[in-house]
Design a protein around this motif. Sequence first.
Motif, PDB file in Angstrom:
ATOM      1  N   PHE B  52       0.787  -1.142  -0.085  1.00  0.00           N
ATOM      2  CA  PHE B  52       0.022   0.091  -0.067  1.00  0.00           C
ATOM      3  C   PHE B  52       0.951   1.436   0.015  1.00  0.00           C
ATOM      4  CE2 PHE B  52      -2.345   3.629   1.692  1.00  0.00           C
ATOM      5  CZ  PHE B  52      -3.813   3.190   1.500  1.00  0.00           C
ATOM      6  N   GLY B  53       0.915   1.876  -1.192  1.00  0.00           N
ATOM      7  CA  GLY B  53       2.093   3.081  -1.266  1.00  0.00           C
ATOM      8  C   GLY B  53       1.233   4.448  -1.502  1.00  0.00           C
ATOM      9  N   LYS B  54       2.175   5.076  -2.104  1.00  0.00           N
ATOM     10  CA  LYS B  54       1.746   6.521  -2.327  1.00  0.00           C
ATOM     11  C   LYS B  54       0.446   6.762  -3.361  1.00  0.00           C
ATOM     12  CE  LYS B  54       4.985   8.726  -0.073  1.00  0.00           C
ATOM     13  NZ  LYS B  54       4.426   9.055   1.249  1.00  0.00           N
ATOM     14  N   ARG B  55       0.532   5.672  -4.611  1.00  0.00           N
ATOM     15  CA  ARG B  55      -0.569   5.970  -5.371  1.00  0.00           C
ATOM     16  C   ARG B  55      -1.921   5.361  -4.735  1.00  0.00           C
ATOM     17  NH1 ARG B  55      -0.398   1.552 -10.093  1.00  0.00           N
ATOM     18  NH2 ARG B  55      -2.629   1.877 -10.411  1.00  0.00           N
ATOM     19  N   GLN B  56      -1.822   4.715  -3.651  1.00  0.00           N
ATOM     20  CA  GLN B  56      -3.176   4.315  -3.067  1.00  0.00           C
ATOM     21  C   GLN B  56      -3.462   5.248  -2.146  1.00  0.00           C
ATOM     22  OE1 GLN B  56      -0.691   1.824  -3.447  1.00  0.00           O
ATOM     23  NE2 GLN B  56      -1.845   0.961  -4.996  1.00  0.00           N
ATOM     24  N   VAL B  59      -5.358   8.471  -3.518  1.00  0.00           N
ATOM     25  CA  VAL B  59      -6.917   8.085  -3.661  1.00  0.00           C
ATOM     26  C   VAL B  59      -7.696   8.520  -2.375  1.00  0.00           C
ATOM     27  CG1 VAL B  59      -8.800   6.528  -3.818  1.00  0.00           C
ATOM     28  CG2 VAL B  59      -6.743   6.324  -5.346  1.00  0.00           C
ATOM     29  N   PHE B  60      -6.873   8.297  -1.231  1.00  0.00           N
ATOM     30  CA  PHE B  60      -7.633   8.763   0.131  1.00  0.00           C
ATOM     31  C   PHE B  60      -7.428  10.199   0.245  1.00  0.00           C
ATOM     32  CE2 PHE B  60      -7.425   4.073   0.609  1.00  0.00           C
ATOM     33  CZ  PHE B  60      -8.535   3.906   1.638  1.00  0.00           C
ATOM     34  N   GLN B  61      -6.265  10.519  -0.303  1.00  0.00           N
ATOM     35  CA  GLN B  61      -6.176  12.141   0.082  1.00  0.00           C
ATOM     36  C   GLN B  61      -6.950  13.150  -0.807  1.00  0.00           C
ATOM     37  OE1 GLN B  61      -1.677  11.759  -0.717  1.00  0.00           O
ATOM     38  NE2 GLN B  61      -1.216  11.684   1.566  1.00  0.00           N
ATOM     39  N   ALA B  62      -7.052  12.518  -1.864  1.00  0.00           N
ATOM     40  CA  ALA B  62      -7.780  13.448  -3.066  1.00  0.00           C
ATOM     41  C   ALA B  62      -9.301  13.484  -2.436  1.00  0.00           C
ATOM     42  CB  ALA B  62      -7.973  12.540  -4.351  1.00  0.00           C
ATOM     43  N   HIS B  63      -9.663  12.794  -1.496  1.00  0.00           N
ATOM     44  CA  HIS B  63     -11.239  12.901  -0.932  1.00  0.00           C
ATOM     45  C   HIS B  63     -10.903  13.295   0.430  1.00  0.00           C
ATOM     46  CE1 HIS B  63     -12.137  10.807  -4.545  1.00  0.00           C
ATOM     47  NE2 HIS B  63     -13.495  11.113  -4.598  1.00  0.00           N
ATOM     48  N   LYS B  64      -9.980  13.825   0.852  1.00  0.00           N
ATOM     49  CA  LYS B  64      -9.722  14.397   2.281  1.00  0.00           C
ATOM     50  C   LYS B  64     -10.100  13.295   3.211  1.00  0.00           C
ATOM     51  CE  LYS B  64     -10.122  19.332   0.891  1.00  0.00           C
ATOM     52  NZ  LYS B  64     -10.129  18.971  -0.537  1.00  0.00           N
TER      53      LYS B  64
END
Lengths: 315, 315
Positions: B52-56, B59-64
């Motif tokens: 589970f890295g930066k790319r995953q 996804v969470f960060q983009a939705h705060k």
Amino acid sequence: MAITVVGSVAFDTIETPAGRMERCLGGAATYFSLSASFFTDVRVIAVVGEDFGKRQEAVFQAHKIDMRGIEHTAGKSFFWEGSYLENLNEAKTHVTDLNVFASFNPKIPDAYRDSEFLFLANIDPVLQKRVRESMPGVKLVAGDTMNYWIKDHRPALLEVLKGLDILLINDTETKMLAGNNNLTQSARAVMALGPKALVVKHGEYGATLFHSDTPVGDLANRRIGFGPRIFRAPAMPLEKVIDPTGAGDSFAGGFFGYLASQPEQSLSAFRHAMFYGSVMGSFACERFGTERLQKLTRAEIDSRFNLFRELTHLD
Amino acid sequence: MAITVVGSVAFDTIETPAGRMERCLGGAATYFSLSASFFTDVRVIAVVGEDFGKRQEAVFQAHKIDMRGIEHTAGKSFFWEGSYLENLNEAKTHVTDLNVFASFNPKIPDAYRDSEFLFLANIDPVLQKRVRESMPGVKLVAGDTMNYWIKDHRPALLEVLKGLDILLINDTETKMLAGNNNLTQSARAVMALGPKALVVKHGEYGATLFHSDTPVGDLANRRIGFGPRIFRAPAMPLEKVIDPTGAGDSFAGGFFGYLASQPEQSLSAFRHAMFYGSVMGSFACERFGTERLQKLTRAEIDSRFNLFRELTHLD
């Protein structure tokens, strides 16, 4: 406006987890007529045997259903025996005795010829077509069918579909008719066979109305989804289903009866008709045979209609 | 108001009639969080491995979505492989590798403790109970479970149910939990185990909210049917279902996310929440994995909400 319905008038022996009932009055045309009679005038075309007597006639008379098209003939009426012991959603047929129905040749009384609405209940598509062609003046034609005709009498059924405005069938029949597993795709395919509107009955989950761009009667031309235009009516989650026999025919009676009672068959009329169909289907399940429909009042129908609105409407 | 959710964050390999996708980001907590993030603040408790890295994370960060409760540990993340080739309504599981999830011991960051809403996604009921007890201050607790826990971990599950305000499960799970074949009777029996409200998801037929006489939060006390009080939301009849994985979790996210966004959890809020749940579940099916949820906009959500209203409302 008056509806003429052609279909079976029969005796049913039914077994469900709630019990067993011998030789109730049944048949698609019976359920349909009783249900539709709460909304409009109904005229029946059917055939019965010598076992259909005063007691059965009284049921139709009490609902002012025109019986001049019920032919009385020597022999026994159509008899069906089935059970729902394992699955309330699907009957297991034990006996089907066509009896006088085997040589049924529908005759349309002259007094029926000004009917503006025609319902072809689930019978041999050859007979459905014959009745349809004998009544060229009708304004709106709806019909039902079943897996048996879809599988083994497809060419005759396709002829009937060409002349239908509205087809009312269930999920399995829709997918079987289309040869497709997706309901929306199947609905589109079925409508390409003729019907301008398709009502798919989902049993305890209600029913979906699909309609095409072609107006059905005065059906307004309003796009409410991608794919075919759709409307979904709920079913009542019943605490106890006593006997599901005839629920689909009772749905059809409520749906078509309400439509026939309206000055125009607008989109709004179709939506309300879907609700009335669901309402009548739910009542039919509450007692054995047609018992609940026989004792129903219009006030009870309207009260359940309001319950269905509450059940689905946000505000 | 903020929701804390505990559940799985995983990788899924999925095969459907539309194709095959290797190692998509998945897991109940992922679908739930993405879906709920359109309505309110979401905080996740989960465990992931080194894959589970930066790319995953992005996804969470983009939705705060608050990821402070996602524990990173040595090993691989939970992995699931399944297919829907025969039946789009039910996954056939090929592989379940718990990996780091096998020793998951949820830790609740202090920053999460003021959450007023808690969602216990489908995990071991022992863990669900532990999280529930660690957050005594929450206002409303909802949860999910599955056939495996119902069948083989019943005592632990019953402990969880006692502390739930709302349980969200499907038809089969409801009947299995109650040991009864009638949905309404089962709903009553399940609510007697603790939950004040029960949301039963019917897949393509929508979902039903059952609620008892006991107010849930500020749930108004209005009788809308016989038996438990009920509300039914439709599902979108989709022309093409690409991948049903996560539809139920997305429903839960839309439902609970909307509820948490409202000043009070009135009956009207519950009804709207049912619709938002259905809306989010329908979007989830349109692409593989969380792809559709990742690219969704609030405007698309509200537009589909209006479509659902059109789909079900008479006027």
